[in-house]
Design an enzyme around this catalytic site. Sequence first.
Site, PDB file in Angstrom:
ATOM      1  N   THR A 203       0.733  -1.281  -0.026  1.00  0.00           N
ATOM      2  CA  THR A 203       0.082   0.073  -0.044  1.00  0.00           C
ATOM      3  C   THR A 203       0.743   1.561   0.056  1.00  0.00           C
ATOM      4  O   THR A 203       1.681   1.162   0.315  1.00  0.00           O
ATOM      5  CB  THR A 203      -0.961  -0.028   1.137  1.00  0.00           C
ATOM      6  OG1 THR A 203      -1.997   1.094   1.310  1.00  0.00           O
ATOM      7  CG2 THR A 203       0.074   0.259   2.510  1.00  0.00           C
ATOM      8  N   ARG A 213       4.317   8.302   8.976  1.00  0.00           N
ATOM      9  CA  ARG A 213       3.125   7.422   9.444  1.00  0.00           C
ATOM     10  C   ARG A 213       3.468   6.032   8.606  1.00  0.00           C
ATOM     11  O   ARG A 213       3.289   5.994   7.467  1.00  0.00           O
ATOM     12  CB  ARG A 213       1.859   7.962   9.303  1.00  0.00           C
ATOM     13  CG  ARG A 213       0.751   7.021   9.640  1.00  0.00           C
ATOM     14  CD  ARG A 213       0.090   6.371   8.506  1.00  0.00           C
ATOM     15  NE  ARG A 213      -1.079   5.833   8.855  1.00  0.00           N
ATOM     16  CZ  ARG A 213      -1.701   4.855   8.355  1.00  0.00           C
ATOM     17  NH1 ARG A 213      -1.216   4.340   7.048  1.00  0.00           N
ATOM     18  NH2 ARG A 213      -2.912   4.040   8.829  1.00  0.00           N
ATOM     19  N   VAL A 214       3.175   4.924   9.506  1.00  0.00           N
ATOM     20  CA  VAL A 214       3.115   3.750   9.067  1.00  0.00           C
ATOM     21  C   VAL A 214       1.922   3.177   9.821  1.00  0.00           C
ATOM     22  O   VAL A 214       1.518   3.053  10.540  1.00  0.00           O
ATOM     23  CB  VAL A 214       4.486   3.047   9.417  1.00  0.00           C
ATOM     24  CG1 VAL A 214       4.442   1.291   9.215  1.00  0.00           C
ATOM     25  CG2 VAL A 214       5.855   3.363   8.994  1.00  0.00           C
ATOM     26  N   GLY A 215       1.321   2.296   8.449  1.00  0.00           N
ATOM     27  CA  GLY A 215       0.152   1.519   8.654  1.00  0.00           C
ATOM     28  C   GLY A 215       0.201   0.271   9.131  1.00  0.00           C
ATOM     29  O   GLY A 215       1.152  -0.088   9.825  1.00  0.00           O
ATOM     30  N   ASP A 216      -0.944  -0.528   9.030  1.00  0.00           N
ATOM     31  CA  ASP A 216      -0.928  -1.936   9.421  1.00  0.00           C
ATOM     32  C   ASP A 216      -0.209  -2.926   8.354  1.00  0.00           C
ATOM     33  O   ASP A 216       0.339  -3.970   8.692  1.00  0.00           O
ATOM     34  CB  ASP A 216      -2.391  -2.657   9.374  1.00  0.00           C
ATOM     35  CG  ASP A 216      -3.116  -2.141   8.182  1.00  0.00           C
ATOM     36  OD1 ASP A 216      -3.115  -1.161   7.514  1.00  0.00           O
ATOM     37  OD2 ASP A 216      -3.621  -3.359   7.660  1.00  0.00           O
ATOM     38  N   GLY A 239      -5.493   1.554   9.218  1.00  0.00           N
ATOM     39  CA  GLY A 239      -4.330   0.615   9.630  1.00  0.00           C
ATOM     40  C   GLY A 239      -4.194   0.716  11.107  1.00  0.00           C
ATOM     41  O   GLY A 239      -4.102  -0.410  11.793  1.00  0.00           O
TER      42      GLY A 239
HETATM   43  N1  ASP Z   1      -4.514  -0.210   5.272  1.00  0.00           N
HETATM   44  C1  ASP Z   1      -3.871   0.800   4.794  1.00  0.00           C
HETATM   45  C2  ASP Z   1      -3.102   1.801   5.931  1.00  0.00           C
HETATM   46  O1  ASP Z   1      -3.745   2.047   6.962  1.00  0.00           O
HETATM   47  C3  ASP Z   1      -4.792   1.614   4.100  1.00  0.00           C
HETATM   48  C4  ASP Z   1      -5.607   1.142   3.047  1.00  0.00           C
HETATM   49  O2  ASP Z   1      -5.886  -0.061   3.159  1.00  0.00           O
HETATM   50  O3  ASP Z   1      -5.708   1.778   1.927  1.00  0.00           O
HETATM   51  O4  ASP Z   1      -2.066   2.137   5.741  1.00  0.00           O
END
Ligand code: ASP
Length: 323
Positions: A203, A213-216, A239
């Site tokens: 992503t 920022r880092v997501g899931d 995330g």
């Molecule tokens: N899960 C992703 C994030 O939080 C965003 C997404 O699913 O588009 O970075």
Amino acid sequence: MKQNRRNFIKKTTMLGALGLSGHLGCAAKSAKKTSSGPVVLSTWWHGIPANKAAWEILGKGGKAIDAVEAGVRVVESNPEYQSVGLGGRPDRDGNVTLDASIMDEKGEAGSVCFLQHIENPISVARKVMEETPHVMLAGDGALQFALQNGFVKKNLLTEKSKKAWEEWKIKSKYKPIINIENHDTIGLIALDKNGDLSGACTTSGLAYKMYGRVGDSPIIGAGLFVDNEVGAATATGMGELMIKTVGSFLIVELMRQGATPIEACKEAIQRIVKKTNYEDMQVAYLALDKNGNKAGYALRGGFGYAVMENGENKMYNADSYLK
Ligand code: ASP
């Protein structure tokens, strides 16, 4: 006999603790094989081309790990998909920063986060998995590793995404968007002909997020988890909510204890409802068990996922907690 009874009691107690005891009948169903061959499922509409690329490998008896990488690369490299790889929406300062993770049937894992200038972060994540003693590389370190391994530095901000960001800047006053439209990660999980599972998740993250920022998606257990004895799960959406509830790991653990993929996804969404402030946010999960049973489920409506099996590639609308 005694052993069976002991196992039964152990299982009911465990499921009871998870609030799933009423579903024991359904849970038992998860042991039945519903798919006779390979299966691949992935998030959103871009799942269709991703599944197709994965099927090129799975359909010929190839390995799930090669299929998941090939599948998501197609989406990363297409500048029209503004949520992954090349053409991804930037952060609030105009930087395209990417997160990706991959897991194979041996339980090996690799990930990169806050990586810039590389079109296919999933392949860098795979290199981290296969060629380093580590699981995760971040930022400049991940970029340096990618360049040392022959990846090419590129400008990932396309004119289209730049224009959208410039328009966003005028209205939004730098408040990150956290609603349902800006979440389009590709999470892809697959079972191959040998019965082995793998998964990939990649992503450009939350559009117009804070720098750094880092997501899931690159967090093993949050955006992706694979246990070849049990199943695989992946996520898309806000995330922070999946990180706080370790959602993909939770789903696989629930399946280990007898939940079907749909029961496990529902419980993981329920956990978000119970434990987080999910207002205005979307989260969706996909799960696949060792026997080819699969499911998608979301916090709110509007989540679609693509499933390919027996050579047929189809979109499904996921059921959701909020209608
Ligand atoms: N899960 C992703 C994030 O939080 C965003 C997404 O699913 O588009 O970075």
